[in-house]
Design an enzyme around this catalytic site. Structure first.
Site, mmCIF file in Angstrom:
data_model
loop_
_atom_site.group_PDB
_atom_site.id
_atom_site.type_symbol
_atom_site.label_atom_id
_atom_site.label_comp_id
_atom_site.label_asym_id
_atom_site.label_seq_id
_atom_site.Cartn_x
_atom_site.Cartn_y
_atom_site.Cartn_z
ATOM 1 N N LYS A 188 -5.956 -8.768 -10.980
ATOM 2 C CA LYS A 188 -6.925 -7.768 -10.498
ATOM 3 C C LYS A 188 -7.824 -7.309 -11.652
ATOM 4 C CE LYS A 188 -3.959 -5.969 -6.813
ATOM 5 N NZ LYS A 188 -3.035 -4.901 -6.386
ATOM 6 N N GLN B 101 -0.221 0.247 -8.290
ATOM 7 C CA GLN B 101 0.494 -0.968 -7.887
ATOM 8 C C GLN B 101 1.839 -0.590 -7.268
ATOM 9 O OE1 GLN B 101 -0.681 -4.075 -7.874
ATOM 10 N NE2 GLN B 101 1.199 -4.847 -7.007
ATOM 11 N N ASP C 239 -7.610 0.882 -2.047
ATOM 12 C CA ASP C 239 -6.594 0.158 -1.272
ATOM 13 C C ASP C 239 -6.660 0.547 0.206
ATOM 14 O OD1 ASP C 239 -5.130 -1.860 -2.362
ATOM 15 O OD2 ASP C 239 -3.546 -0.596 -3.199
#
Length: 299
Positions: free
Chosen positions: A53, A97, A120
């Site tokens: 990422k 994460q 997200d």
């Protein structure tokens, strides 16, 4: 002939749009798109994913910040870091994460991220905006957003008159996917483990999306001839033909046999997977445009 969607190719085109939009925003308003990623602990899989990422963010021209915290980080310390990033105008997207190491509680951390920086798409505010059809100010969860790019490129923006079936009702994928299809005017059925006559329900679908985590569950006889099949499953199964103890990745769809029936299908691997990071970058550049008062790009 069945069309097999090349997820890597579509993801690359999304990234190209992100790069152009990032450069245009920088030129027009002096704003550099900023993404902050937080990782706690030393899970190798999570570190590999976060690394990819961060690399992609740099490639897109973002300011890319990574906060690597030890496994014994306290809940308050993590919450304080999120609060600092929330207040930082140079950061447009914040990503934590998951999963977090025990005993950290991820839910209050995720919900503490400002909705406009929640790239997200996991905050209840963004889920609510999607549920009420507000795609102008909300951010959509990356995997369903990526799957929807495939659907739009196959069927166009307006899905009026098409039946869509989503197998799986998770908050992460199934529910947002159904909302996206509904927003595009499809007639949507949400199916799940308690659905009776599941094969019959699926056979009615012009667009069939499988996200249940059961290897090769969807068989050819479940699929309407010519249907678009989006396979979101990632399952590791034994592959004795490759040697003792070897495995391979398969989806929730029995790919080889469904290929003979479907009009369009996504493979596993190489379908929806590559789109997730691409849509994370897309969400971040959308968030940066909104923060700068500019019209964000369309994906």
């Amino acid at each position: 002939m069945t069309t097999v969607i090349d997820g890597k190719l579509v993801a690359a085109s999304v990234i190209q749009t992100v790069k152009s939009a990032t450069a245009a925003l920088q030129k027009s308003s002096g704003v550099t798109t900023g993404l902050a990623v937080i990782i706690v602990g030393d899970d190798p899989g999570s570190h590999a994913y976060v690394g990819s990422k961060s690399r992609m963010a740099k490639e897109c021209g973002f300011k890319s910040v990574q906060h690597t915290l030890p496994a014994d980080t306290k809940q308050e310390e993590l919450a304080a870091l999120v609060a600092t990033l929330n207040a930082d105008p140079s950061i447009h997207g914040i990503l934590v994460q998951l999963p977090l190491p025990k005993p950290l509680d991820s839910e209050p951390i995720i919900q503490s991220i400002l909705p406009e920086k929640d790239v997200d798409g996991l905050s209840v505010v963004n889920a609510g905006k999607l549920a009420t059809g507000d795609l102008k100010t909300g951010l959509v969860s990356c995997t369903p957003a990526g799957a929807m790019v495939f659907v739009r490129r196959t069927h166009g923006e307006d899905l009026s008159g098409l039946n869509a079936v989503v197998i799986g009702r998770s908050n992460l994928f199934g529910k947002p996917m159904a909302q996206l299809l509904l927003n595009a005017n499809a007639t949507v059925t949400m199916a799940h483990s308690r659905t009776k006559n599941l094969a019959e329900v699926c056979r009615n679908a012009d667009i069939l999306v499988a996200a249940v985590g059961r290897p090769e569950m969807v068989k050819a006889e479940w699929v309407k001839p010519g249907a678009t099949v989006i396979d979101v499953g990632i399952n590791r199964v034994p592959a004795p033909d490759r040697g003792e103890g070897k495995t391979r990745l398969v989806g929730d769809v029995a790919f080889a046999e469904v290929c003979a029936v479907a009009g369009t299908i996504t493979p596993v691997p190489g379908g929806v997977g590559p789109m997730t990071i691409a849509m994370l970058m897309a969400n971040t550049v959308i968030a940066a445009h909104r923060a700068a008062g500019q019209t964000p790009p369309q994906f």
